[in-house]
Structure formats: C-alpha cells, structure tokens
Design a protein around this motif. Structure first.
Motif, PDB file in Angstrom:
ATOM      1  N   GLU B  80      -0.827   6.534   9.517  1.00  0.00           N
ATOM      2  CA  GLU B  80      -2.235   6.435   9.895  1.00  0.00           C
ATOM      3  C   GLU B  80      -3.023   7.148   8.803  1.00  0.00           C
ATOM      4  O   GLU B  80      -2.853   8.348   8.581  1.00  0.00           O
ATOM      5  N   ALA B  81      -3.858   6.405   8.104  1.00  0.00           N
ATOM      6  CA  ALA B  81      -4.562   6.950   6.931  1.00  0.00           C
ATOM      7  C   ALA B  81      -5.991   6.440   6.958  1.00  0.00           C
ATOM      8  O   ALA B  81      -6.226   5.254   6.733  1.00  0.00           O
ATOM      9  N   GLY B  82      -6.932   7.359   7.215  1.00  0.00           N
ATOM     10  CA  GLY B  82      -8.302   6.914   7.418  1.00  0.00           C
ATOM     11  C   GLY B  82      -8.285   5.968   8.602  1.00  0.00           C
ATOM     12  O   GLY B  82      -7.659   6.243   9.624  1.00  0.00           O
ATOM     13  N   GLU B  83      -8.922   4.859   8.469  1.00  0.00           N
ATOM     14  CA  GLU B  83      -8.939   3.890   9.565  1.00  0.00           C
ATOM     15  C   GLU B  83      -7.962   2.750   9.303  1.00  0.00           C
ATOM     16  O   GLU B  83      -8.056   1.688   9.902  1.00  0.00           O
ATOM     17  N   GLN B  84      -7.041   2.971   8.356  1.00  0.00           N
ATOM     18  CA  GLN B  84      -6.081   1.925   8.048  1.00  0.00           C
ATOM     19  C   GLN B  84      -4.658   2.383   8.384  1.00  0.00           C
ATOM     20  O   GLN B  84      -4.420   3.555   8.674  1.00  0.00           O
ATOM     21  N   ASP B  90      10.591   4.486   3.554  1.00  0.00           N
ATOM     22  CA  ASP B  90      10.331   5.889   3.218  1.00  0.00           C
ATOM     23  C   ASP B  90      10.910   6.194   1.837  1.00  0.00           C
ATOM     24  O   ASP B  90      11.934   6.863   1.703  1.00  0.00           O
ATOM     25  N   ASN B  91      10.260   5.673   0.810  1.00  0.00           N
ATOM     26  CA  ASN B  91      10.698   5.945  -0.564  1.00  0.00           C
ATOM     27  C   ASN B  91       9.538   6.394  -1.442  1.00  0.00           C
ATOM     28  O   ASN B  91       9.630   6.370  -2.671  1.00  0.00           O
ATOM     29  N   GLY B  92       8.442   6.747  -0.815  1.00  0.00           N
ATOM     30  CA  GLY B  92       7.290   7.224  -1.568  1.00  0.00           C
ATOM     31  C   GLY B  92       6.220   6.169  -1.809  1.00  0.00           C
ATOM     32  O   GLY B  92       5.085   6.492  -2.154  1.00  0.00           O
ATOM     33  N   VAL B  93       6.567   4.910  -1.598  1.00  0.00           N
ATOM     34  CA  VAL B  93       5.664   3.829  -1.992  1.00  0.00           C
ATOM     35  C   VAL B  93       4.328   3.863  -1.248  1.00  0.00           C
ATOM     36  O   VAL B  93       3.309   3.419  -1.769  1.00  0.00           O
ATOM     37  N   LEU B  94       4.333   4.435  -0.030  1.00  0.00           N
ATOM     38  CA  LEU B  94       3.103   4.467   0.766  1.00  0.00           C
ATOM     39  C   LEU B  94       2.248   5.710   0.497  1.00  0.00           C
ATOM     40  O   LEU B  94       1.078   5.761   0.903  1.00  0.00           O
ATOM     41  N   VAL B  95       2.827   6.704  -0.153  1.00  0.00           N
ATOM     42  CA  VAL B  95       2.203   8.021  -0.199  1.00  0.00           C
ATOM     43  C   VAL B  95       0.895   8.067  -0.996  1.00  0.00           C
ATOM     44  O   VAL B  95      -0.118   8.577  -0.498  1.00  0.00           O
ATOM     45  N   PRO B  96       0.854   7.564  -2.225  1.00  0.00           N
ATOM     46  CA  PRO B  96      -0.423   7.668  -2.950  1.00  0.00           C
ATOM     47  C   PRO B  96      -1.570   6.944  -2.242  1.00  0.00           C
ATOM     48  O   PRO B  96      -2.699   7.455  -2.207  1.00  0.00           O
ATOM     49  N   ALA B  97      -1.326   5.786  -1.656  1.00  0.00           N
ATOM     50  CA  ALA B  97      -2.384   5.086  -0.926  1.00  0.00           C
ATOM     51  C   ALA B  97      -2.807   5.897   0.291  1.00  0.00           C
ATOM     52  O   ALA B  97      -4.007   6.020   0.583  1.00  0.00           O
ATOM     53  N   ALA B  98      -1.841   6.455   1.013  1.00  0.00           N
ATOM     54  CA  ALA B  98      -2.171   7.240   2.204  1.00  0.00           C
ATOM     55  C   ALA B  98      -3.096   8.402   1.848  1.00  0.00           C
ATOM     56  O   ALA B  98      -4.089   8.655   2.527  1.00  0.00           O
ATOM     57  N   GLU B 100      -5.020   8.590  -0.774  1.00  0.00           N
ATOM     58  CA  GLU B 100      -6.293   8.066  -1.266  1.00  0.00           C
ATOM     59  C   GLU B 100      -7.213   7.729  -0.087  1.00  0.00           C
ATOM     60  O   GLU B 100      -8.428   7.923  -0.155  1.00  0.00           O
ATOM     61  N   LEU B 101      -6.617   7.221   0.982  1.00  0.00           N
ATOM     62  CA  LEU B 101      -7.406   6.787   2.137  1.00  0.00           C
ATOM     63  C   LEU B 101      -7.790   7.943   3.046  1.00  0.00           C
ATOM     64  O   LEU B 101      -8.726   7.831   3.839  1.00  0.00           O
ATOM     65  N   ASP B 102      -7.051   9.039   2.958  1.00  0.00           N
ATOM     66  CA  ASP B 102      -7.210  10.104   3.952  1.00  0.00           C
ATOM     67  C   ASP B 102      -6.717  11.414   3.338  1.00  0.00           C
ATOM     68  O   ASP B 102      -5.639  11.467   2.768  1.00  0.00           O
ATOM     69  N   ASP B 103      -7.512  12.485   3.490  1.00  0.00           N
ATOM     70  CA  ASP B 103      -7.075  13.783   2.977  1.00  0.00           C
ATOM     71  C   ASP B 103      -5.834  14.275   3.704  1.00  0.00           C
ATOM     72  O   ASP B 103      -5.054  15.048   3.156  1.00  0.00           O
ATOM     73  N   ASP B 104      -5.686  13.850   4.927  1.00  0.00           N
ATOM     74  CA  ASP B 104      -4.572  14.347   5.729  1.00  0.00           C
ATOM     75  C   ASP B 104      -3.957  13.211   6.553  1.00  0.00           C
ATOM     76  O   ASP B 104      -4.105  13.161   7.780  1.00  0.00           O
ATOM     77  N   PRO B 105      -3.288  12.296   5.874  1.00  0.00           N
ATOM     78  CA  PRO B 105      -2.694  11.172   6.603  1.00  0.00           C
ATOM     79  C   PRO B 105      -1.516  11.633   7.451  1.00  0.00           C
ATOM     80  O   PRO B 105      -0.904  12.658   7.156  1.00  0.00           O
ATOM     81  N   THR B 106      -1.212  10.878   8.484  1.00  0.00           N
ATOM     82  CA  THR B 106      -0.064  11.225   9.330  1.00  0.00           C
ATOM     83  C   THR B 106       1.028  10.179   9.155  1.00  0.00           C
ATOM     84  O   THR B 106       0.787   8.980   9.314  1.00  0.00           O
ATOM     85  N   PHE B 107       2.222  10.684   8.809  1.00  0.00           N
ATOM     86  CA  PHE B 107       3.382   9.817   8.614  1.00  0.00           C
ATOM     87  C   PHE B 107       4.278   9.904   9.850  1.00  0.00           C
ATOM     88  O   PHE B 107       4.617  10.998  10.301  1.00  0.00           O
TER      89      PHE B 107
END
Lengths: 253, 253, 253
Positions: B80-84, B90-98, B100-107
């Motif tokens: 959950e990152a921002g409203e997206q 789980d290999n890191g591929v989602l992390v930079p976007a998360a 970028e979308l949210d200061d504190d995304p939840t994985f």
C-alpha cells in the motif's frame, strides 16, 4: 464491463490499430493476445490461442488473423466453444483452442461480402465479425455449421519414449513442445532425468533447481514438456527451433 | 471507469496475454506498462515502475513480474503506497516505486497456495492477487506486514562530482542515470558544461539546444541526469550501457 | 463506453506507459495505434495516422508524439476533423489524417504552460491536452485557429506513368507507396502488368494470384499502390526502402 474482443495476429505493425478501431467503434473493449506470431505460422498461432484463451472470461470473442490464404476462397469461421467465441480464417488456427475450451465445439461458416480490401481481411472481415458477435450474438454472423480444416498441435503419447515437436521458442529460449508434461511426470518423476536427442537432462519442477546456465527439462506453464536453461536458452543449448522434432526418452531407454 | 491493473514484465511474448485474461475475468480493465524489460533485470524494472507509477490514478494496482526467483521460496508482496497498490515478488522490484509514491509505504506478505504452474507465477499468483486487490481490496490478499528485500536505484549526492549509474538506455540511445538532475542544475546551471567520464559536454535544457548528432547532458523526463545526443545515441557516444558507472564532474573539477 | 484516446508515438519504450497513466487518470480509456514509428519519422507517422484514424469512432481523440522539435518553440495543435480530434506537435504529422477525415478541418493552437519536463511533452503536454479534449471538449484546450505546417504524403497523378514514393515498408516487406491504387486499376486493370523501376510485374487483386516468392503489384489495404511478394519481401525484391522514389509505368509506357 462488457466482455472483450481479443486480437491475435502476425501483423507486428500498425495494421493492428485499424482492427482496434473497428472493434472500439462497436463499443466493445479490445485486448491484445499477441501480434508477433512468426509470419504466416498457423501452428504457432493455434498453439498460442489454445494456451491463452482459457484464461479469458465467458463471452470473450477471440479474433485471429494468421491467414496465408487471404484473397483466396477460404472461408471465414465463427466458433462457439464453451462460453467463448472464436473468429478467423478456416485454416485450422482456431481448432486446438476450440477443442481445449469445449469437448464438442460448433464451427459455423461466417459468410462475408466482398470486402473493401482484398488484402486486409483482418480489418474488413474478421474484426467486424468479431465485434458483431460481441454485440449482437453469434447468430448475427453464423451461417451453416461446417467441418473445419483440422490442425493438431499435440500431444504425442509417451510410453517411455516419444517424438515431440518444438511448437514454440519463447523470448527466454524455452523450447516448448507438444508433449504432455504430465505423462513425463508419471514416468520419470521430478528430480529424475530424461534423454532428449541423446542428451541427459535433469527433469525438474522449476528453473531454480539447477545452476545458472544449466540446461534442464520441465513442465512448462502450459502443461507441455519443455527444454529450458536457467537464465540461458534451452533452445540454443539443444540447437532446436520451432518446427523441429526431438526425441524424448526415459533414461533407461 | 474502474481503476485499472497495470502489467510490467520481462516476458516480451504471448505469456502476457494470459495475465490480461486473468485480470479481465475479474471485470477489471488492464493496461500495459512495459514488457520488454531486459530479461531478469530487476533494477531496470524497479526504475521503470518508479518513474511511471505516479502518473496513474488513485486505486491503480501495479502488477510486476520480473522474477528470477520464480519457483523458489521467495515471497509475494502486496504494498500500500499512497493511494496505489503494488503486487509482485519480494526481490526489491517494488521498493523504489513504493517509496516514490509514499514516504512510509506498507509492505505485506501475500501468501499463495501452490499454483497450477511452477514456472508462471505471473499468471497463477500475481495476476490473480492484483485482480483481487482491485476488486476486493488489499485485505483480501495481504498477510502480515513484512520488511521487504531492499533495492535502491538512486540517487547519489552531487557535490561537484559524483559516480552515477546508468540505469537505463532507451531506444533513442539516451543514457538515463540515477543522479538527481536538480542537483546538477543548481551546481552547473543550464547552458554550462559538465565533465562526464573525462569528456566535456554542454548541459542544456533540451536536445534542440545542440546541433544534430552532437552529444549533451540534460535532465531527463524523469528528473534524472541523462546523456543524450540530438537525433543520435548518447550511450553510443560515451560507450556506456545499462549498469555501467560514469563519473560526473563540474568543469572546474 | 467513453470515446477513447489513442496514442501514436516513436517511443518504442516504457515512456508510453506514463502517457497511458495520464489519460486513464482522466477516466478515459486509451488504445495504442503504434509506437514503433521509425525514430523522428514524421512522414511515416502521418501516413499511419491517415490510414488508421478513419476506423475509430466519432469522438476519438488521437494523440500523436513524433516530435523532432521538442523543446523548441514549435506549437502544439488541436484539430477538429470530421467527428474526431487530433492532438500533437505542429510539424505536419496531423495534417494528412485531418484532411482524410474532413474536407475542411480546423486547426487550433493549443497553448501550454512550461511543462514539468523539457524533453517529454508527450506526457506533460500532449497527453493531458488529449485527455482534456476527451473529457471537457475541444474548447478547453483550443486557442486561436491557425494555419498548420503542411505535410503531404500523397498522392501523385498517374497518367500512364508516375513517380511514387515508398512511404512505408511493413514487417512483411510490402512497399507501400503514395500512389493512388484506383488510378492504376483504371489504367491497367487487375490481371494486367505494370513496370516498376523498369521491372515488369503482374498487377493483381491479391497475393494469392502469384506463386510463392513471386513479386507483384497490387492495391494495398489502405488504397495505395504497393509492391509485394507472396510470402516474401517486395521491398527486398526491388531493393527499396521507405523514402525512396520509384517509377511506375503501364507496360506500353
């Protein structure tokens, strides 16, 4: 959301867009299956459609244009298969998907008037027919029931050995065959070995079971026996291309 | 219009279509981000997603399958990152976007049953999860909150010099780096010069500021420092590829 | 279903996805025309748009980004043509489609504020304008009516001979020209012969009229005179590429 029309062609060019326009003009959403089918390769297109169609929803109309016979007297077909519909030329391309979706699919002639173009039936015949099936139902397009031209992309029996055909090589270099993977699982079992064209290969559940660069056999995502290599090309390792035959044997063979 | 699911993969083959079918079967529209990510290149995919995701609407579910670990025990994540929302391995591929979308995304861990295929989690795990997030919400898929495997695609500090990584070379030959363009603007200013791998280049606002064929540095469309050439390839001019490091200095340096 | 925005670019890269996101964020469905236009080839893009746009429904907004002048003072245009709309740079790329859709299309300046990026007007200028035309109407974007930069991709007269331009070579190797096929039909008739660059070719209704590998002339799917070969490349057979001129004569000529 309305049920969609899908497009599967060998166009790999802007021509696809005119078909999209025709479908969208009927108020129907359109999705791509694939447009880089090797030119005129009816067997590859038939293989792709058979593997992909089952994942689309009831009511989907699949429109296929891989059509070496464009401009000849070959028929257009519309097929009722399970809860889905198929539209395309009568050259066998629709047959494996139809039989995958339905034990007893019904093939109909789909007569058409002389189209605007003699060379682009995708835009002028098949896309309009697919859009009409999606909006008005199959009766709006279907003529008499007919026997289609047959095409069979699988699956040879495996009694410890088989000759299999490489039906597709994907971008990762996986050589996908028409041999049913389940039969190899029963005979060999994961963790065993098979002999492919005289070469002993591990038969594993997944790429990750071998070291990087190592060649293996496995059951591909479509249930077919497949030659792969971890982060490398299984087709290159064996020197095979689409259309080639390979022998597959149990190790004792 | 329902919020969409997007697809980002390294498949570059008809396999994408089965994922489209899965998503459409849930009544959710599906859009492509890109499917020609260099095979297994997690960093390139992470870079692409970070740059593209912010332009999609609230509620979008991005489904990413660049997954060298398919078939191993690696987790599936939903974020959950921002409203997206983001779904993928789980290999890191989602992390930079998360981030970028949210200061504190939840994985969250996104547990899955043993899928139909051992090799095609895009179709059998990630696409179904993405479609469920789009239709039933993130709770339908999310397990326990987890710490993801980290991956960082940027951005080094620039205090007059920096080592930057070429993270992507696009079809025009633009060599996009992970160095923040704004810092170079502050230090150098448009119309100035930078020294890249020992070579003096004009630092300009746009390609059109130099003659055809001439190499330049600029701030690319994603805010990164970039080496380009007007109607030619900046990457070729410098002899760099994705993954290479370059030195960037102010002219006085 | 809402009328769509279409995208036609030379990006051939993930950049297209940010434009999709912008359009979808306005609640408008987006479809691809083509993204592999040869880089910066305004003539090819103009040819493609002219051929494809007529197959899209009323209300469609076509957004074109083939834009060698990005970052210069060139204008953005919005065009009302028939019941469709065109958005893109003022470099001629929209003109042939506009005149195909409407005898008297209206071109408007589409002023824009300094965008976020100096290099990616597709995402930051044209896609937002196209989405606004789709949702709020052309007045929301159109400024003063203007005379566009002209570009003409056809069609030379054929009085028994003509110089034609190869405007496009498709993936099958068909060399599509800007010569109106109907004029050749009137002069020569199907089943006759034409002389192309001094070489006698059969002029037929369809590929299937000649043997495999044989070269022929025909009227292509877009109404243009075309050099093709059955299951082979007409462009290779004649040694021509996009941009080349060829002479076309009646056999008596």
């Amino acid at each position: 959301m309305k049920t969609p029309v899908t497009l599967l062609t060998d166009f790999d060019d802007f021509y696809v867009a005119a078909m999209r326009g025709v479908v969208v003009s009927h108020g129907v959403p359109v999705y791509d299956i694939y447009h880089e089918v090797p030119p005129q390769n009816v067997r590859a297109a038939a293989f792709i459609l058979r593997n992909v169609a089952p994942y689309f929803p009831d009511g989907t109309v699949h429109c296929v244009v891989v059509d070496p016979g464009v401009g000849t007297e070959r028929r257009s077909l519309v097929v009722e298969a399970g809860e889905q519909y198929l539209v395309g030329p009568d050259n066998g391309v629709l047959v494996p998907a139809a039989r995958e979706l339905d034990d007893d699919p019904t093939f109909y002639d789909a007569p058409y008037d002389d189209p605007e173009s003699h060379t682009f039936h995708g835009r002028d015949v098949f896309a309009p027919q697919a859009a009409r099936v999606a909006t008005e139902g199959i009766r709006s397009v279907a003529g008499a029931p007919v026997e289609p031209i047959e095409l069979d992309v699988g699956a040879p029996a495996f009694d410890g050995e088989a000759r299999a055909e490489v039906v597709y090589v994907d971008r990762f270099g996986n050589a996908v065959t028409n041999l049913d993977g389940d039969e190899v699982v029963r005979r060999v079992g994961y963790g065993g070995e098979v002999v492919v064209d005289g070469r002993i290969l591990p038969f594993e559940r997944t790429y990750a079971a071998v070291d990087r660069g190592e060649t293996l056999a496995l059951v591909g995502s479509h249930g077919g026996f497949e030659i792969a290599a971890r982060e490398a090309s299984g087709a290159d390792a064996l020197g095979v291309s689409a259309g080639d035959e390979i022998t597959v044997e149990t190790k004792e063979g």
